[in-house]
Design a protein around this motif. Structure first.
Motif, short mmCIF file in Angstrom:
data_model
loop_
_atom_site.label_atom_id
_atom_site.label_comp_id
_atom_site.label_asym_id
_atom_site.label_seq_id
_atom_site.Cartn_x
_atom_site.Cartn_y
_atom_site.Cartn_z
N MET A 221 0.81 -1.21 0.00
CA MET A 221 0.00 0.00 0.00
C MET A 221 0.85 1.27 0.00
SD MET A 221 -1.27 0.12 3.97
CE MET A 221 -1.81 -1.61 3.94
N ALA A 222 2.10 1.14 0.43
CA ALA A 222 3.00 2.29 0.46
C ALA A 222 3.89 2.34 -0.77
CB ALA A 222 3.86 2.25 1.72
N GLY A 223 3.64 1.48 -1.76
CA GLY A 223 4.43 1.49 -2.98
C GLY A 223 5.83 0.94 -2.82
N LEU A 224 6.05 0.09 -1.82
CA LEU A 224 7.38 -0.46 -1.56
C LEU A 224 7.44 -1.91 -2.05
CD1 LEU A 224 7.87 0.93 2.06
CD2 LEU A 224 8.38 2.03 -0.14
N GLU A 225 8.59 -2.31 -2.52
CA GLU A 225 8.80 -3.67 -3.03
C GLU A 225 9.86 -4.36 -2.19
OE1 GLU A 225 10.59 -5.91 -7.01
OE2 GLU A 225 9.90 -3.83 -7.12
N ILE A 226 9.54 -5.57 -1.73
CA ILE A 226 10.48 -6.36 -0.94
C ILE A 226 11.29 -7.23 -1.90
CG2 ILE A 226 10.73 -8.05 0.90
CD1 ILE A 226 9.69 -5.33 1.78
N VAL A 227 12.60 -7.05 -1.88
CA VAL A 227 13.48 -7.83 -2.75
C VAL A 227 13.84 -9.16 -2.10
CG1 VAL A 227 15.70 -7.87 -3.95
CG2 VAL A 227 14.41 -5.72 -3.76
N GLU A 228 14.18 -9.12 -0.81
CA GLU A 228 14.59 -10.34 -0.12
C GLU A 228 14.51 -10.11 1.38
OE1 GLU A 228 18.31 -13.54 -0.25
OE2 GLU A 228 18.69 -11.41 -0.52
N VAL A 229 14.21 -11.18 2.11
CA VAL A 229 14.21 -11.15 3.57
C VAL A 229 14.93 -12.40 4.05
CG1 VAL A 229 12.85 -11.08 5.69
CG2 VAL A 229 12.04 -9.89 3.65
N ARG A 230 15.89 -12.23 4.96
CA ARG A 230 16.65 -13.35 5.50
C ARG A 230 16.73 -13.25 7.02
NH1 ARG A 230 17.12 -17.79 2.37
NH2 ARG A 230 17.47 -17.17 0.21
N ILE A 231 16.60 -14.41 7.68
CA ILE A 231 16.77 -14.46 9.13
C ILE A 231 18.25 -14.28 9.44
CG2 ILE A 231 16.46 -15.83 11.22
CD1 ILE A 231 13.86 -15.00 9.95
N SER A 232 18.59 -13.28 10.24
CA SER A 232 19.99 -12.99 10.56
C SER A 232 20.39 -13.46 11.95
CB SER A 232 20.25 -11.48 10.45
OG SER A 232 19.43 -10.76 11.37
N SER A 233 19.44 -13.60 12.85
CA SER A 233 19.75 -14.02 14.21
C SER A 233 18.60 -14.85 14.74
CB SER A 233 19.99 -12.80 15.12
OG SER A 233 20.20 -13.19 16.46
N LEU A 234 18.91 -15.99 15.35
CA LEU A 234 17.89 -16.89 15.88
C LEU A 234 18.50 -17.69 17.02
CD1 LEU A 234 15.03 -18.11 15.67
CD2 LEU A 234 15.97 -19.78 14.06
N ALA A 235 17.91 -17.56 18.21
CA ALA A 235 18.41 -18.29 19.38
C ALA A 235 17.35 -18.28 20.46
CB ALA A 235 19.70 -17.65 19.90
N TYR A 236 17.46 -19.25 21.38
CA TYR A 236 16.58 -19.25 22.54
C TYR A 236 16.90 -18.05 23.42
CZ TYR A 236 14.73 -23.96 21.73
OH TYR A 236 14.07 -25.05 21.21
N ALA A 237 15.90 -17.58 24.14
CA ALA A 237 16.11 -16.49 25.09
C ALA A 237 17.06 -16.95 26.20
CB ALA A 237 14.78 -16.03 25.68
N PRO A 238 17.84 -16.03 26.79
CA PRO A 238 18.86 -16.44 27.78
C PRO A 238 18.29 -17.21 28.96
CG PRO A 238 19.22 -14.17 27.09
CD PRO A 238 17.91 -14.60 26.49
N GLU A 239 17.05 -16.93 29.39
CA GLU A 239 16.51 -17.58 30.57
C GLU A 239 16.22 -19.07 30.37
OE1 GLU A 239 13.10 -15.10 28.69
OE2 GLU A 239 15.25 -14.91 29.12
N ILE A 240 16.08 -19.51 29.11
CA ILE A 240 15.82 -20.93 28.88
C ILE A 240 16.89 -21.57 28.00
CG2 ILE A 240 13.33 -20.59 29.09
CD1 ILE A 240 13.23 -21.03 26.00
N ALA A 241 17.91 -20.79 27.64
CA ALA A 241 18.92 -21.31 26.72
C ALA A 241 19.65 -22.51 27.32
CB ALA A 241 19.92 -20.20 26.36
#
Length: 316
Positions: A221-241
């Motif tokens: 709706m804002a006239g923007l185009e998404i070229v690519e999206v990549r997950i850069s960081s993924l980990a359990y939260a420190p309290e349950i890691a």
């Protein structure tokens, strides 16, 4: 057929009052440069005429010289006004033009361009840009808190929507990216997916594609185009890691043990069949059980076993 449908969609949007990008009236660098030289030449001539008219007014008391001087001034102002219709557009930039608050089109030509006079322009970059979202703390499908971030590559596809449909399109895409990332993270488990499920850790490509599709729907709706999206960081939260690490280690130990036991049983079975096939020794059920027990202890033990030689009978 596709072109007709596209035209119908554009007409529907126009009737709904939505502003979409359209080309503005403009001329390229060649004609613009000629126009610039012509205006500068005429401006120099008007200045010269004004000087000559002033000198003629000093020597002649008639009002003819005054009229010529005023005409030269007016002509010079008109020429200066003509210079305002020239604009410079750099590569990777566009100029969104409006006439007294009304959008008249977008100039995508680069270099020196001629545009309609009395119009104002706003420069909008159409270069490919990227940013990394903040590391968000969300709960996955199983309710486990995780930290996740993504890199978004995007560009402006429709300059009119980017300028007139949202307040600040750069802040808009940042906010929508975090919202889409939160939603996608909550509908997938971090690890150990069930039947028909995709985990965040094991199905990164699938999750990234899903995230790109959802973000594209949010920012179109804002006239923007998404070229690519990549997950850069993924980990359990420190309290349950630490707890999750212990669970993963336990799962790895169990899997290794299963493989060891399966291999040991196979080896014992092959040993018994080989003894019977070659008629090396005849064993009754009790001796077979004792042999199986000894072999499994030797094969499955984590430490080196110490053999004990039995010189007597098994039944004594």
């Amino acid at each position: 057929m596709m072109n007709k449908q596209k035209v119908q969609i554009m007409q529907t949007r126009a009737t709904d009052g939505e502003i979409i990008e359209k080309p503005a009236l403009s001329y390229g660098s060649g004609l613009s440069f000629v126009f610039l030289l012509l205006v500068l030449t005429l401006l120099a001539g008007s200045i010269y005429g004004f000087i000559m008219a002033v000198q003629a007014t000093e020597t002649d008391e008639s009002a003819v010289g005054t009229y010529f001087a005023l005409s030269a001034v007016v002509f010079g102002v008109v020429l200066l006004f003509g210079l305002t219709s020239l604009d410079i557009v750099s590569p990777g930039q566009t100029s969104v033009r409006q006439f007294f608050g009304r959008y008249i089109g977008t100039v995508r030509r680069t270099g020196l361009v001629w545009v309609p006079p009395l119009t104002t322009g706003k420069k909008v970059s159409v270069k490919i840009r990227n940013f990394e979202t903040q590391e968000l703390k969300v709960n996955d499908l199983d309710g486990n808190p995780i930290n996740i971030a993504a890199i978004v590559v995007w560009k402006v596809a429709d300059t009119a929507r980017a300028v007139y449909s949202v307040e600040k399109y750069e802040e808009f895409i940042h906010t929508q990216s975090e919202a889409a990332l939160r939603h996608v993270a909550t509908v997938h488990p971090y690890d150990e997916p069930g039947p028909g499920e995709t985990s965040l850790r094991g199905g990164t490509d699938i999750v990234s594609t899903e995230l790109a599709a959802e973000l594209s729907a949010r920012v179109s709706m804002a006239g923007l185009e998404i070229v690519e999206v990549r997950i850069s960081s993924l980990a359990y939260a420190p309290e349950i890691a630490q707890a999750m690490l212990q669970r993963q280690q336990a799962g790895a130990v169990i899997a290794a043990r299963e493989q060891i036991v399966e291999g040991a049983v196979t080896m014992v079975d092959q040993a018994l069949k080989r003894l019977e096939q070659d008629d090396i020794v005849t064993l009754d059920d009790e001796r077979k059980a004792q042999m199986v027990s000894n072999l499994l202890v030797v094969l499955c033990s984590e430490q080196n076993t110490t053999p004990v030689i039995n010189a007597g009978s098994l039944y004594s």
